[in-house]
Design an enzyme around this catalytic site. Structure first.
Site, PDB file in Angstrom:
ATOM      1  N   HIS A 150      -5.601   2.883   1.058  1.00 17.99           N
ATOM      2  CA  HIS A 150      -4.887   4.063   1.566  1.00 17.99           C
ATOM      3  C   HIS A 150      -5.625   4.774   2.710  1.00 17.99           C
ATOM      4  O   HIS A 150      -5.022   5.137   3.718  1.00 17.99           O
ATOM      5  CB  HIS A 150      -4.665   5.089   0.447  1.00 17.99           C
ATOM      6  CG  HIS A 150      -4.078   4.515  -0.803  1.00 17.99           C
ATOM      7  ND1 HIS A 150      -3.173   3.485  -0.797  1.00 17.99           N
ATOM      8  CD2 HIS A 150      -4.266   4.826  -2.114  1.00 17.99           C
ATOM      9  CE1 HIS A 150      -2.821   3.202  -2.051  1.00 17.99           C
ATOM     10  NE2 HIS A 150      -3.476   3.990  -2.859  1.00 17.99           N
ATOM     11  N   ASP A 152       0.916  -1.133   0.000  1.00 16.66           N
ATOM     12  CA  ASP A 152       0.000   0.000   0.000  1.00 16.66           C
ATOM     13  C   ASP A 152       0.955   1.181   0.000  1.00 16.66           C
ATOM     14  O   ASP A 152       1.566   1.479   1.040  1.00 16.66           O
ATOM     15  CB  ASP A 152      -0.863   0.007   1.257  1.00 16.66           C
ATOM     16  CG  ASP A 152      -1.840   1.167   1.235  1.00 16.66           C
ATOM     17  OD1 ASP A 152      -1.431   2.264   0.811  1.00 16.66           O
ATOM     18  OD2 ASP A 152      -3.000   0.986   1.632  1.00 16.66           O
ATOM     19  N   HIS A 153       1.148   1.826  -1.139  1.00 15.80           N
ATOM     20  CA  HIS A 153       2.266   2.768  -1.210  1.00 15.80           C
ATOM     21  C   HIS A 153       2.107   3.955  -0.257  1.00 15.80           C
ATOM     22  O   HIS A 153       3.069   4.620   0.075  1.00 15.80           O
ATOM     23  CB  HIS A 153       2.536   3.213  -2.652  1.00 15.80           C
ATOM     24  CG  HIS A 153       1.613   4.263  -3.168  1.00 15.80           C
ATOM     25  ND1 HIS A 153       0.366   3.979  -3.647  1.00 15.80           N
ATOM     26  CD2 HIS A 153       1.747   5.617  -3.277  1.00 15.80           C
ATOM     27  CE1 HIS A 153      -0.219   5.108  -4.031  1.00 15.80           C
ATOM     28  NE2 HIS A 153       0.589   6.108  -3.815  1.00 15.80           N
TER      29      HIS A 153
END
Ligand code: BG6
Length: 517
Positions: free
Chosen positions: A253, A190-191
């Site tokens: 996010h 999950d950047h």
């Protein structure tokens, strides 16, 4: 030789990094630049290699040229000279592969053994799947069958979101992966968790006596998380039309940022303890009990034609590869409740959307007002204190307090004291992908999502999706370039709150004291 300035910790162990999807957008924009930055900062072992894997034919030279261009265009460091480039590029090879053809994996295994021998790499292999999720399962099986998991070192699988489409499909995907990889070998990206300021939330909370004692329902009235984008769906209409904002941003996010704000301090600073605390938050989210409750607590919007300055922006339904009658949401805002002792009664408002006026990610923690019947609040309309964490693209924090106007008798004015991390000269925050690739190679899974987190997040989101599926036309249009449907403002107004302006575009009367280091 890599330049060891800024070296703050050990470099990664020697390993081969396989980039599946090596000719794709993610590799070009994020992964190759991240690998170069790690190399430049001395964070990659000298005994590393990268093997790009994709279907398209490419010679080694063509592939290295692609990597070079991607670094020139997207990396925060530039290649210094030919000598640096040649030394770096030597570590890169390319293999054209039809990912359903087992024979290709056997050839990949041979190429890998040659590369490992050449660079003295001890059999550690990191497989980064920058691919469509429906391919994750078959690639994993073929990696095993093709002998790619028989080397003597560790094997890790790094996968991009989305992890499934809902809880059922995520479960199925997880079971497929588990036939080949153990949970501790799977690194789900999950950047947002790789972003500096998201990681900083933990430090701001747990390292400051100012905040932690106040971090609960006695002192905080509400929390607002905004993730706004100016872009539309660009060339991703095909994917996005099946996903929508809830699945694209909400399930991952936004809920991950919420867990970082809401979690209890972990008993030890180790990945499993931190992830245990995060999953407890996700399990404490109050599920919407009925479709009516979803309707009352979640706003769903889609952009229609609008303007940004003089530029006319098309509506979502006119975008390429989008169904002209689509009811996919490009915006949602939700009131989320966390049913535990710390947060009972404190609403978390989350919102995200495409084609909003600014690109920003911000978390606003609004503190409860001072009592109305004593002292200053009897005479003044005091603004509440805020702590604002600015994640992206500006990075920093500010606090908003009330202070006496200098020279006046007792006039009070709001004052915002800001620390801007991204404004500091010489500070160039690492990109999220640098941190994540580095952590995966180090075997540190703190900032990757564990299966139980993913499952709990889907369980929460599925309830919203189910209610929306029942009433597909129940969607509010908003003009591209606006702040989304009015209903999102009413959502807070019903509780006596309002969305705070983002991006420091605060009300005129606020005095800003800006600072960097
Ligand atoms: C991705 C979403 O995960 O995050 C995109 O799929 C979105 O739709 C992107 O644009 C936003 O990321 P960032 O880092 O630019 O805020």
């Amino acid at each position: 030789m890599a330049d060891n300035q800024n070296l703050e910790s050990l470099h990664t162990p020697g390993a081969v990094f396989f980039i599946f999807g090596a000719t794709g957008d993610l590799a070009r924009r994020k992964l190759f630049p991240a690998i170069f930055s790690l190399y430049r900062e001395g964070k990659l072992a000298e005994d590393f290699a990268v093997i790009g894997v994709a279907r398209r034919p490419r010679s080694q030279e063509e592939f290295r040229d692609d990597v070079h261009r991607s670094i020139e265009e997207f990396c925060r460091y530039k290649v210094k000279d030919d000598s640096e480039w040649n030394t770096f590029a030597e570590h890169f090879s390319y293999k054209s592969l039809d990912i359903n053809n087992l024979e290709g994996y056997r050839e990949l295994q041979q190429l890998t053994e040659q590369v490992e021998e050449r660079f003295g790499i001890p059999g550690n292999r990191l497989f980064y799947l920058a691919l469509a999720p429906e391919l994750f399962g078959s690639v994993s099986f073929n990696l095993e069958k093709g002998g790619m998991l028989s080397s003597s070192g560790w094997h890790r699988l790094v996968i991009e979101k989305p992890f499934g489409y809902d809880l059922t499909s995520a479960h199925k995907l997880n079971e497929e992966l588990n036939q080949v990889f153990k949970e501790e070998e799977i690194y789900r990206i999950d950047h947002y968790l790789g972003k500096e300021m998201v990681q900083n939330i933990e430090v701001i909370r747990f390292a400051n006596a100012f905040f932690e004692p106040l971090w609960n329902n006695m002192h905080i009235s509400n929390v607002q998380i905004t993730l706004s984008e100016t872009v539309g769906v660009e060339e991703r209409g095909g994917y996005y039309d099946h996903s929508g904002a809830l699945r694209d941003m909400g399930q991952n996010h936004m809920l991950q940022m919420l867990t970082m704000i809401a979690m209890e301090p972990p008993s030890r600073l180790i990945p499993e303890d931190i992830r245990d605390e995060k999953v407890k938050v996700l399990r404490s989210l109050r599920p919407y009990a009925s479709h009516e409750e979803v309707k009352a607590s979640v706003v769903r919007g889609q952009y229609s034609e609008g303007k940004q300055g003089d530029k006319v922006l098309p509506g979502y339904r006119q975008e390429d590869k989008v169904n002209p009658e689509s009811n996919t949401e490009t915006y949602f805002a939700a009131k989320v409740l966390v049913d535990n002792f710390r947060w009972a009664g404190v609403p978390f408002y989350i919102r995200t959307g495409k084609r909003l006026p600014v690109k920003t990610t911000e978390v606003v923690v609004e503190f409860k007002p001072m009592p109305t019947n004593v002292y200053l609040r009897q005479k003044h309309d005091l603004a509440p204190n805020l702590l604002v964490i600015r994640v992206n693209p500006m990075e920093g924090i500010y606090i908003k307090i009330n202070a006496k106007k200098p020279g006046s008798d007792s006039q009070i004015e709001p004052l915002a004291m800001e620390f801007c991390q991204s404004c500091q000269i010489g500070i160039n925050s690492p990109e999220a992908y640098e941190r994540l690739i580095y952590d995966a190679a180090q075997g540190d899974s703190t900032y990757f999502t564990r299966w139980d987190e993913v499952a709990a997040a889907w369980a929460f989101v599925d309830k919203i999706a189910a209610a929306w599926a029942e009433a597909p036309n129940d969607i509010d249009l908003y003009e591209a370039g606006s702040w989304g449907p009015d209903a999102a403002h009413e959502l807070l107004a019903k509780d006596g709150f309002h969305w705070w302006p983002v991006n420091g575009q605060d009300e005129d009367n606020v005095i800003w004291i800006k600072n960097s280091r």
